[in-house]
Design a protein around this motif. Structure first.
Motif, PDB file in Angstrom:
ATOM      1  N   VAL A  56     -65.310 -95.228  12.246  1.00  0.00           N
ATOM      2  CA  VAL A  56     -64.667 -94.248  13.105  1.00  0.00           C
ATOM      3  C   VAL A  56     -64.755 -94.699  14.543  1.00  0.00           C
ATOM      4  O   VAL A  56     -65.695 -95.381  14.944  1.00  0.00           O
ATOM      5  N   ARG A  73     -69.068 -88.101  10.900  1.00  0.00           N
ATOM      6  CA  ARG A  73     -68.062 -88.284  11.936  1.00  0.00           C
ATOM      7  C   ARG A  73     -68.431 -87.519  13.209  1.00  0.00           C
ATOM      8  O   ARG A  73     -68.294 -88.032  14.328  1.00  0.00           O
ATOM      9  N   GLY A  91     -71.265 -89.217  14.837  1.00  0.00           N
ATOM     10  CA  GLY A  91     -71.026 -90.631  15.097  1.00  0.00           C
ATOM     11  C   GLY A  91     -72.164 -91.497  14.606  1.00  0.00           C
ATOM     12  O   GLY A  91     -72.520 -92.501  15.228  1.00  0.00           O
ATOM     13  N   TYR A 139     -58.721 -92.957   3.334  1.00  0.00           N
ATOM     14  CA  TYR A 139     -59.741 -93.332   4.320  1.00  0.00           C
ATOM     15  C   TYR A 139     -60.910 -94.040   3.645  1.00  0.00           C
ATOM     16  O   TYR A 139     -61.423 -95.045   4.138  1.00  0.00           O
ATOM     17  N   ILE A 165     -60.218 -90.687  10.495  1.00  0.00           N
ATOM     18  CA  ILE A 165     -60.495 -89.283  10.241  1.00  0.00           C
ATOM     19  C   ILE A 165     -59.820 -88.495  11.361  1.00  0.00           C
ATOM     20  O   ILE A 165     -60.086 -88.756  12.544  1.00  0.00           O
TER      21      ILE A 165
END
Lengths: 588, 156
Positions: free
Chosen positions: A28, A122, A125, A434, A531
């Motif tokens: 991501v 996500r 992080g 994904y 995402i």
């Protein structure tokens, strides 16, 4: 764990997934342009969860087609293929049990475990704190599915997903259910540990919205699931092991419904996470207010559980005044969904206007209807609106007497859980690409799928609602019943049920084709899958309602509310020492 | 930028008003329409269910000029008695208990809707002002012949 320390400020020129020679690794790009690569040891179990969820969805959906067609006298249950799998005599109810358990427990739990875990990663992080727990959650759910599935297929647990004792199932069925619940607790523990690690590394920062929602969803469910855990551990298993003579059926039901209503929000809130934090991005807009989204999830945490008696309005074991408390709380829980309706539609309008939509409704046509991930969830929202509104009818105590345990309820909850299911499928249309790096295959088919489900569900639900108002009980093999010719006005409702159910069956087949094609990589690789994460217009700064993030306080308040709602029953309910043991012969 | 847009305030305010109107309407329907939900009557020990009153002798009993008690046993997969006959204008008090697992009772044409939990006696009342046959069905899954668990009230 690989967090690129010196990530470039602009987008990297090379495909972001093609790093370090890895074939595919989900990554991501954070808001601050930091690039985070998630380890395969975590993204693979997430993919397995999603696949297990979809397999449960397919298998659980099949009996549904049989039930819908049964209404118009098309009996698939004496078909040789069916009777080679299901018991000849119990087939309808065995199928109904599989339909319930696979769809509302296995499908929802495993999808939530996978999707919400990824959302947490996500949001922060960073990978989850414990890879072991990510994997453990999957294997617990798998084991639970195998145990429960085996007993159901062996016709040793034809008790429907509510398994009200003293209707009795094989012990392994209950153990399987417990393992599935424990898989969600393991996921919660991992989310909390990850949150604490992140908080230690980021002192003074506000919890990211998506992570806050993940915590709220799982905290709500962990509290509520104590009811079902207590039912199985303290009422059912002691009876199964022969330590007690029978069960207190009233107590068992009350414990079940302490969990049985909040479970609905445990299905719904992962979809709401998508609708608040992802859908605005997919629609080309922004979420209006981050603090209000947090407020909504706090309301769900507080109000999901103290409402269980509305499933028990027709039981004489619970006094009227206690039902009133839960009845009022049930109306109150409608409120956060109405805030959601406003917030989500506002974000959609924002997206539609950004794309050039004009006038009062012109923005609607400018939304990216060609994207099945979005369209499926738009349809889900529309269906869910009707599901929620019909829920208010059931919640109205006196009106409930007309609809309780009739097919009306079946119409209602297919528009809630059936909408959630469509939302999950919509999420899967970007989530599977994904996680695999494969493009979505069969985009057109996927679009057909969502429109079919949308109209099929509405037609089906209309049929069930009408049948229920004519007095058809739920969970009943109607075409085999002695009274099928004694209830008037069922021709059209039964036809609608069968047509709608068949359309959903066809829709399910399309999902299967699209997902298998995607997993096989028929549409090729795409290394830039992302995402979707929405920006907000009113963000959560230090200034705006920082007290919202204090989730420990909210959990304590929520526990207090559960106690207020349930203590009157617990202290006044006097079991008379008797215990129910069920029938002297097998019931299925 | 303001936290809560005025449109949103209007929308949420309307929601609260609608919910309150709904709650008031539902609550007042208890009094206006003289409705009641099933509430605690008495308990019954499943072990001695068939040997002790009232369920040792299920049936229809006249208790007033136009009033009857219907003592009904619910068991897999029948109501006992499965048929009761009353004159037009009768009020029937359904008193029902389960000898085995959870059952339900929905009497068509009335507001009688009970969940019959083993150990509890359930009670509901209906007045039959029209002649005819009124179906009653089991409304909770109770095994593979659940769909054959039904009976009727004959009003003549």
């Amino acid at each position: 764990m690989t967090i690129a320390a010196d990530a470039p400020k602009s987008r990297p020129a090379h495909p972001i997934y093609d790093m370090e020679g890895m074939e595919h690794s989900a990554a991501v790009e954070m808001e601050d342009s930091r690039l985070v690569v998630f380890p395969r040891s975590q993204t693979r179990p997430i993919l397995w969860n999603v696949i297990l969820a979809l397999v449960a969805f397919m298998l659980g959906g099949l009996p549904g087609i049989g039930q819908a067609l049964e209404r118009v006298g098309i009996n698939l249950y004496n078909n040789d293929v069916v009777t080679s799998v299901l018991d000849e005599n119990a087939a309808y109810y065995q199928g109904l049990t599989l339909h319930g358990v696979l769809l509302v427990i296995v499908f929802t739990f495993t999808f939530a475990n996978g999707f919400v875990t990824l959302a947490t990663m996500r949001a922060y992080g960073r990978p989850m704190a414990s890879t072991l727990l990510v994997q453990l959650a999957f294997f617990l759910a798998l084991a639970g599915t195998v145990l429960a599935g085996w007993t159901m297929l062996a016709n040793e647990a034809t008790v429907l997903f509510t398994f009200y004792p003293p209707l009795e199932a094989n012990t392994m069925f209950y153990i399987g259910a417990v393992l599935l619940v424990i898989s969600t607790w393991v996921t919660l523990v991992n989310i909390i540990i990850t949150h604490r690690r992140w908080a230690a590394d980021n002192p003074g920062k506000r919890t990211p919205l998506m992570a806050f929602m993940a915590i709220m969803t799982y905290a709500m469910w962990a509290m509520a699931s104590v009811g079902i855990a207590a039912e199985v551990l303290f009422v059912i298993l002691p009876w199964k092991f022969g330590w007690t003579e029978g069960v207190d059926a009233q107590l068992a039901r009350t414990l079940f419904w302490l969990t049985g209503h909040p479970i609905v929000y445990f299905w719904l809130l992962p979809a709401y996470i998508s609708w608040y934090t992802m859908i605005p991005k997919q629609a080309g807009g922004r979420l209006f207010s981050d603090p209000i989204a947090r407020f909504v999830f706090i309301l769900f945490l507080l109000l999901s559980a103290p409402v269980g008696f509305h499933h028990q309005f027709t039981e004489s074991g619970i006094p009227q005044w206690m039902k009133n408390i839960h009845g009022i709380a049930t109306f109150a829980i409608f409120f956060p969904s109405m805030i959601t309706a406003f917030s989500v539609i506002s974000a959609l309008e924002n997206g539609g206007r950004n794309a050039g939509g004009k006038g009062l409704f012109g923005w609607i046509w400018k939304l990216p209807w060609g994207n099945p991930a979005l369209t499926a969830q738009l349809h889900a929202m529309l269906i869910f609106t009707l599901g929620g509104a019909s829920g208010l009818i059931n919640a109205s105590q006196t009106v409930n007497l007309v609809v309780h345990n009739t097919a009306f309820i079946v119409g209602h909850f297919h528009m809630t859980i059936g909408a959630v299911a469509l939302a999950y499928i919509g999420i899967a249309y970007w989530l599977v690409p994904y996680l695999t790096g494969n493009n979505l295959w069969g985009r057109k088919l996927a679009l057909w799928q969502t429109w079919l489900w949308f109209f099929g569900m509405l037609i089906f639900a209309r049929g069930q609602i009408s049948a229920g108002l004519q007095g058809v009980p739920r969970r009943t093999a109607f075409a085999d019943s002695v009274y099928r010719d004694f209830i008037d006005g069922l021709d059209v409702p039964n036809m609608l049920t069968a047509i709608g159910g068949s359309m959903m069956g066809l829709s399910g087949l399309l999902i299967f084709i699209v997902i298998v094609g995607t997993l096989m990589g028929l549409a090729g690789k795409n290394r830039e899958q992302l995402i979707p994460v929405a920006e907000t217009r009113v963000g959560a700064t230090k200034r705006i309602w920082p007290w919202l993030d204090n989730y420990k306080v909210w959990v304590i308040v929520a526990i207090l509310l559960i106690l207020i709602a349930y203590i009157p029953f617990i202290v006044t309910y006097v079991p008379d020492g008797s215990s129910a043991t069920g029938a002297p012969f097998p019931l299925y | 930028m303001e936290m809560i847009h005025r449109y949103e305030r209007f929308f949420l305010g309307s929601t609260v008003v609608i919910l309150i109107i709904g709650m008031v309407a539902v609550t007042s329907s208890f009094f206006v329409n003289d409705l009641e939900l099933p509430s605690p009557v008495d308990t019954v020990d499943p072990a001695t269910f068939t040997s002790e009153p009232p369920f040792n002798n299920p049936g229809l009993f006249q208790v007033g000029e136009n009033e009857y008690d219907a003592i009904i046993t619910a068991q897999a997969w029948a109501f006992i008695p499965g048929q009761i006959t009353v004159p037009v204008g009768s009020t029937v008090n359904f008193k029902i208990g389960s000898v085995d697992v959870v059952h339900g009772l929905i009497v068509h044409g009335t507001n009688v809707n009970l969940t019959i939990v083993p150990g509890q006696i359930s009670e509901a009342t209906a007045t039959f002002d029209e002649p005819g046959e009124f179906l009653f069905v089991c409304s909770e899954y109770c095994g593979i012949l659940h769909h054959n668990m039904a009976g009727r009230v004959i009003v003549n």
